[in-house]
Design a protein around this motif. Structure first.
Motif, mmCIF file in Angstrom:
data_model
loop_
_atom_site.group_PDB
_atom_site.id
_atom_site.type_symbol
_atom_site.label_atom_id
_atom_site.label_comp_id
_atom_site.label_asym_id
_atom_site.label_seq_id
_atom_site.Cartn_x
_atom_site.Cartn_y
_atom_site.Cartn_z
ATOM 1 N N LEU A 1 0.474 20.713 59.283
ATOM 2 C CA LEU A 1 1.751 20.966 58.597
ATOM 3 C C LEU A 1 1.594 20.671 57.105
ATOM 4 C CD1 LEU A 1 4.381 19.317 60.997
ATOM 5 C CD2 LEU A 1 4.289 21.758 60.383
ATOM 6 N N ALA B 1 6.825 25.347 60.432
ATOM 7 C CA ALA B 1 6.608 25.481 61.884
ATOM 8 C C ALA B 1 6.985 26.886 62.339
ATOM 9 C CB ALA B 1 7.427 24.431 62.630
ATOM 10 N N ILE C 1 8.669 18.655 66.225
ATOM 11 C CA ILE C 1 7.858 19.851 66.489
ATOM 12 C C ILE C 1 6.829 19.542 67.580
ATOM 13 C CG2 ILE C 1 6.230 21.537 65.502
ATOM 14 C CD1 ILE C 1 7.537 20.830 62.724
#
Ligand code: SF4
Length: 759
Positions: A504, A383, A481
């Protein structure tokens, strides 16, 4: 098997006794003549009397000799105070105490720890000095959570441990049968009494296939909880077996020991006695990495008894194919409500669960391995590389000082901080409600997601409107996130800082630290060589701690003309007898906590709680107040109870309090067995109506004679009832005292009996 291998690196003279265990097993095998499960092998190899013990799963009561005892700081207080009253110079079996439950999370690790040390000083001083005096290993506040410390230092394959905490089964990750118990059981083992356990049934969970991608070991137990529900494991040990226990994930990485521990830890959520994994090479590697290669080698020489026999039969068998296993999120409010990630967003919407994810919390005793932290950090780093941080608040609770120091050295901890995370103390913190949460108001509905184990209403933050979910650390980070429950990292894309979409990457992480573990600060206090001069520190003015005096021995007489303190109607659980909540503060102070005695029980006379008539004044008052008045006047009293009296948690205060306030007998239609035994241990008389219908003949104003001089094994016991108006009549009572337990009554308690024997 003749070798002398120490149980751990801290104690010089406690050894692993595989030789004795294998001899015991040989005796039991010759008697049972059938293949054994691994769980059975551990238990039967620790029998007090392998020749004479009756063995039938789900029926017999096993008398066992555990290798170790462990207590956390909240439950250790009364356990040690009781042990002290036995007058023994040291504990009879290896014991440790762990300071982890009393540290509140507010702003971050170091400051929270300093504040807790200040607030709880008298408790820590007492525990530290009592441990030094009685030869108990003491793990100071800041050392970490009991179960992680046990795994890193004390658990060994094939061992039997009892711990005064429900997640003690965590040590099953190293092939140990580790069982959560009440304080009274811990005291027995500290004082060298055999420990009693109903021979558990064994539920087999066969693991096949291989995990990959976002699926984590946590998902195995989340799935098992889904299948078995919160009650499905009651009275059973869950035994994992099959090729999946050795699994290599699709990335070629070994899942190490710790994931096994996560699964065993959360077996508590299905009510299981404990859970075990068979000894394997992963466990050997973990033992080696934690400086216990010698134990690993010793276990290899005993390996055939550290797994199930071929053809061993389970009472129930479940099979889980790891290849097909999806990541799960369980909750809210109960850990067995499992939803696969592919359906989670839709289910959350349908049920109206608050969509915004307010807080993500990783770590705790359940998920603090190096691998857990590395994988979680890999997602956070991904992230960060895309210019994103956690949208939700994010906290990290390292399970131990060793884990904290190692991830601080290797960079994961810095990644979490960069990601916006707060690193909390190495302690239970928000997992047990030690959380000064500021981001929502009490009563405000909101969602939080943790890698912990329990998510009952209000557990984390005391807010009954908080929707608490449990899952793997991987999903906690991913959803933090996105900041929402409707995000599925397996298929949903995020936008990076430039607005470009990305998926991700699946988490990766090392199973073990390449440079070995960093032990961090030394947080262990070994018992000193000279223990005689150590003074146990209890302030006489303390309201949290009180030294216990041994109870008086029986006066040798029949007890005549006693009042009934309360005739309790309906359910009377240990919570009704000794309430928790705010009272827990006094759990080390018997006189203070006795002010909660039976305040939840319903008085048959008026249908009210905590309002009974004082037979000497005819005034109505609180139950503890009336009991105190009788005690001050030298009057013994009894309680009349309904069915299954004393069910619920095994807390020993429910038996100590009536004894402390002058009660002689509890007479019921039936008892929950653990409470019945606890009463006997404290020198009380738990008695049952031979004809349960006689319960109805007793009126709250009646007076009672108990002919105690007639107490004998297997013989009914006579009670004479003197009604307020009317003629006296006899009622026959039953009891389950054996010879040894009658001595407990005569001597005033089981501990008095032990003390007498040790003189
Ligand atoms: Fe219990 Fe939570 Fe502490 Fe683990 S971290 S010992 S589950 S309170």
């Amino acid at each position: 098997l003749d070798r002398k291998v120490r149980q751990n690196n801290w104690e010089e003279s406690n050894f692993i006794n595989y030789k004795k265990m294998s001899e015991n097993l040989a005796i039991v095998r010759a008697r049972l003549n059938r293949p054994l499960t691994f769980a059975e092998k551990i238990l039967y190899s620790h029998l007090d009397d392998p020749h004479g013990q009756e063995i039938e799963r789900g029926v017999s009561y096993l008398r066992l000799r555990p290798d170790r005892v462990a207590c956390q700081d909240a439950t250790a207080q009364m356990a040690i105070l009781q042990f002290m009253s036995a007058g023994m110079p040291s504990v009879a079996n290896p014991t440790t105490v762990h300071c982890d439950h009393l540290i509140e999370a507010q702003i971050g690790g170091a400051k929270d720890l300093a504040r807790a040390i200040n607030i709880n000083k008298e408790v820590y001083d007492f525990l530290a000095s009592a441990c030094a005096k009685y030869n108990i290993g003491f793990w100071k506040p800041g050392s970490g959570i009991i179960h992680q410390i046990l795994l890193e230092n004390y658990a060994f394959p094939g061992g039997l441990l009892i711990g005064t905490d429900s997640h003690t089964p965590n040590a099953g990750g190293l092939g140990m049968a580790a069982i959560g118990v009440g304080g009274a059981d811990a005291v027995d083992v500290m004082a060298n009494l055999p420990w009693e356990l109903k021979a558990p049934k064994v539920i087999g969970v066969k693991l096949t296939g291989q995990m990959s991608g976002w699926t984590a070991p946590k998902d195995i137990i989340l799935k098992v909880a889904d299948i078995l529900t919160v009650k499905g494991g009651t009275g059973a040990i869950v035994e994992y077996h099959g090729p999946g226990t050795e699994t290599i994930s699709a990335t070629g990485m070994f899942w190490l020991t710790y994931p096994h521990a996560t699964i065993c830890n959360m077996g508590a959520e299905i009510g299981a006695t404990t859970s075990v994994f068979p000894f394997n090479d992963r466990m050997y590697d973990y033992l080696a990495a934690t400086k216990r290669t010698e134990i690993g080698d010793f276990a290899r020489s005993y390996a055939q008894e550290l797994r199930e026999d071929k053809g061993a039969e389970y009472d129930q068998l479940i099979e889980i194919n790891l290849t097909e296993l999806e990541p799960h999120i369980n909750g809210p409010f109960t850990p067995d409500l499992a939803t696969p990630i592919s359906k989670f967003a839709e289910t959350a919407k349908k049920n109206g669960w608050p969509e915004e994810l307010k807080v993500g919390l990783i770590g705790s005793c359940t998920n603090s391995s190096y691998e857990d932290m590395s994988r979680a950090a890999s997602i956070a780093r991904d992230a960060l590389n895309h210019g994103l941080k956690a949208k939700s608040l994010f906290t990290v609770t390292p399970g131990s000082e060793q884990v904290r120091a190692t991830i601080a050295r290797d960079g994961q901890l810095q990644t979490f901080e960069e990601f916006g995370g707060v690193v909390l103390a190495n302690a239970c913190g928000p997992c047990i409600g030690q959380w000064d949460r500021q981001d929502v108001k009490k009563g405000e509905a909101n969602s939080i997601l943790s890698s912990y184990n329990r998510n009952f209403t209000g557990r984390n933050d005391g807010n009954p409107a908080t929707h608490s979910f449990v899952t793997s650390p991987d999903l906690v980070v991913a959803l933090s996130i996105a900041g929402t429950l409707s995000f599925n990292p397996l298929k949903d894309k995020l936008k990076d800082k430039d607005g470009n979409e990305f998926l991700l990457a699946a988490p990766t992480g090392n199973a073990l630290p390449e440079r070995g573990y960093d032990p961090g600060e030394n947080t262990y206090q070994a018992p000193p060589a000279d223990r005689a001069s150590v003074q146990v520190q209890v302030s006489p003015t303390s309201d949290r701690l009180q030294v216990l005096s041994p109870f008086n021995a029986w006066d040798g007489k029949d007890a005549l003309d006693m009042p009934i303190l309360i005739k309790a109607k309906g359910k009377t659980t240990t919570d009704h007898i000794s309430m928790a909540g705010p009272w827990l503060k006094y759990r080390g102070h018997l006189d203070n906590i006795s002010n909660n005695m039976l305040i939840g029980a319903i008085n048959e006379a008026n249908g009210e709680a905590n309002k009974v008539k004082n037979a000497t004044t005819s005034d109505f008052d609180a139950v503890p107040a009336v009991a105190r008045d009788y005690k001050a006047k030298g009057i013994k009293w009894v309680v009349i109870g309904d069915w299954n009296y004393g069910e619920g948690s095994s807390r020993e205060h429910a038996a100590l309090e009536p004894r402390h306030l002058g009660g002689l007998a509890i007479i019921t239609r039936s008892f929950a067995r653990i409470h019945e035994t606890n009463l006997k241990k404290q020198g009380m008389l738990p008695l049952t109506f031979s004809d349960p219908a006689d319960y109805d003949k007793i009126k709250p104003d009646d007076r009672i004679d108990l002919l105690c001089t007639g107490l004998a094994v297997g013989k009914p016991f006579t009670m004479v009832v003197h009604p307020k108006d009317g003629k006296p009549f006899e009622v026959q009572l039953s009891h389950t005292f054996n010879e040894a337990q009658i001595e407990w009554f005569k001597n005033g308690s089981a501990l008095n009996t032990m003390a007498k024997a040790n003189k």
